[in-house]
Design an enzyme around this catalytic site. Structure first.
Site, PDB file in Angstrom:
ATOM      1  N   LYS A 196     -15.368  14.911 -40.925  1.00 33.87           N
ATOM      2  CA  LYS A 196     -15.358  15.657 -40.083  1.00 33.87           C
ATOM      3  C   LYS A 196     -15.144  17.080 -40.713  1.00 33.87           C
ATOM      4  O   LYS A 196     -15.423  18.892 -40.571  1.00 33.87           O
ATOM      5  CB  LYS A 196     -15.069  15.454 -38.492  1.00 33.87           C
ATOM      6  CG  LYS A 196     -16.318  16.250 -37.826  1.00 33.87           C
ATOM      7  CD  LYS A 196     -16.284  16.308 -36.766  1.00 33.87           C
ATOM      8  CE  LYS A 196     -14.011  17.103 -36.185  1.00 33.87           C
ATOM      9  NZ  LYS A 196     -14.095  17.530 -34.505  1.00 33.87           N
ATOM     10  N   ASP A 215     -19.720  16.270 -35.197  1.00 30.27           N
ATOM     11  CA  ASP A 215     -18.658  16.140 -33.761  1.00 30.27           C
ATOM     12  C   ASP A 215     -19.591  14.872 -32.488  1.00 30.27           C
ATOM     13  O   ASP A 215     -20.747  14.908 -33.075  1.00 30.27           O
ATOM     14  CB  ASP A 215     -18.518  17.226 -34.186  1.00 30.27           C
ATOM     15  CG  ASP A 215     -19.554  18.137 -32.969  1.00 30.27           C
ATOM     16  OD1 ASP A 215     -20.876  17.703 -32.742  1.00 30.27           O
ATOM     17  OD2 ASP A 215     -19.034  19.881 -32.027  1.00 30.27           O
TER      18      ASP A 215
END
Ligand code: SF4
Length: 298
Positions: A196, A215
């Site tokens: 991420k 996310d």
């Protein structure tokens, strides 16, 4: 649905469009069960300022609903459906970018590490002073995690975050000549950096689409929109990389993150105001003009 437009109103019967209602619904005799729309029916709430549907005579009644069943031939990953979702996101969020304040790749990396389990607003409160105090990656590399802790304390999980930031700085200075690497493989070797964070830095700073940022918002909304049925962020990312065109990977994640902040909240999403509403069959919608799918539960 563009903002300002009146959302579609519920039928006067108080029941959702396209929901088949059994005779008992209209019977004067009170029914024994609460009205349900599918096995995982959400509580429908009328949009603010809008009158809630009048209760049916005889009180709550049984609904023989088609909700929860997939329309014949429905494919959530059909190219035209995905393309329509992307078009609407483009109209709604045409120029969105990363909300984390930063001036270079290092600052973005630090801000992204600090944003775990925190909000961008919270991180943006901390980072200006942090980067004023320690302007370069070398400044961070010279610290111990304990020295950094007070400065990042308010972002939560500050001990781990301090370790990650200082560890990443030492590695960048020691192994990458003081420059944040622009390759996924190298970024993933930095402490505290998983896909991420690497995708945020690659996409937002280096403009490289090596993956899709997953996310909490992308996780939740991709599932609601049935672009994935996975729970693991890496598997979600793989699914999204298959259905979203590569040239949209960076913008798509920004758009979905903004959508999660503005409308598609984890609790009580503002479905009545959502331009994706008639494409969305999520089981936890708060308002729906289409059938909801129990297996699209967020
Ligand atoms: S309709 Fe509701 S659940 Fe679906 S994307 Fe929009 S806000 Fe989210």
């Amino acid at each position: 649905m563009p903002r300002g437009k009146t959302p579609r109103q519920p039928a006067r019967t108080g029941h959702q469009d396209k929901v088949r209602v059994t005779r008992t619904l209209l019977s004067a005799k009170p029914a024994s069960r609460t009205a349900r729309v599918g096995a995982d029916a959400p509580v429908r709430s009328a949009p603010k300022g809008r009158k809630k549907p009048a209760p049916t005579a005889g009180g709550p009644a049984t609904v023989n609903s088609t909700a929860g069943k997939k329309p014949k031939g429905y494919n959530p990953l059909a190219a035209d459906r995905v393309s329509e979702i992307l078009n609407r996101l483009d109209q709604l969020y045409p120029d969105v970018t990363c909300a984390l304040t930063h001036k270079n790749a290092w600052e973005l990396l630090v801000a992204t590490i600090l944003s775990a389990q925190s909000t961008d607003v919270n991180v943006n409160r901390v980072t200006p002073e942090l980067f004023r105090k320690y302007p370069t990656v070398e400044d961070f590399a010279a610290l111990t995690p304990e020295q950094l802790e007070p400065d990042v304390r308010s972002t939560g999980f500050f001990r781990n975050k301090s370790k990650s930031v200082v560890g990443a700085a030492k590695k960048i200075v020691g192994e990458f000549g003081g420059q944040v690497p622009d390759e996924m493989e190298k970024l993933l070797t930095l402490p505290g950096v998983a896909r991420k964070t690497a995708n945020v830095v690659l996409g937002s700073w280096f403009k490289k689409a090596d993956g899709v940022v997953v996310d909490t918002h992308v996780h939740r909304i991709s599932r609601r929109l049935e672009l994935t049925n996975q729970n693991d962020p890496q598997k979600i990312e793989q699914d999204l990389m298959k259905v979203i065109p590569r040239d949209k990977w960076i913008l798509f994640s920004h758009q979905i993150i903004w959508h999660g902040r503005k409308l598609c909240y984890a609790r009580k999403p503002k479905c009545a105001d959502c331009p994706l509403e008639n494409l969305c069959h999520a089981a936890d919608k708060t308002w729906s003009t289409v059938e909801m799918h129990k297996d699209a539960k967020a």
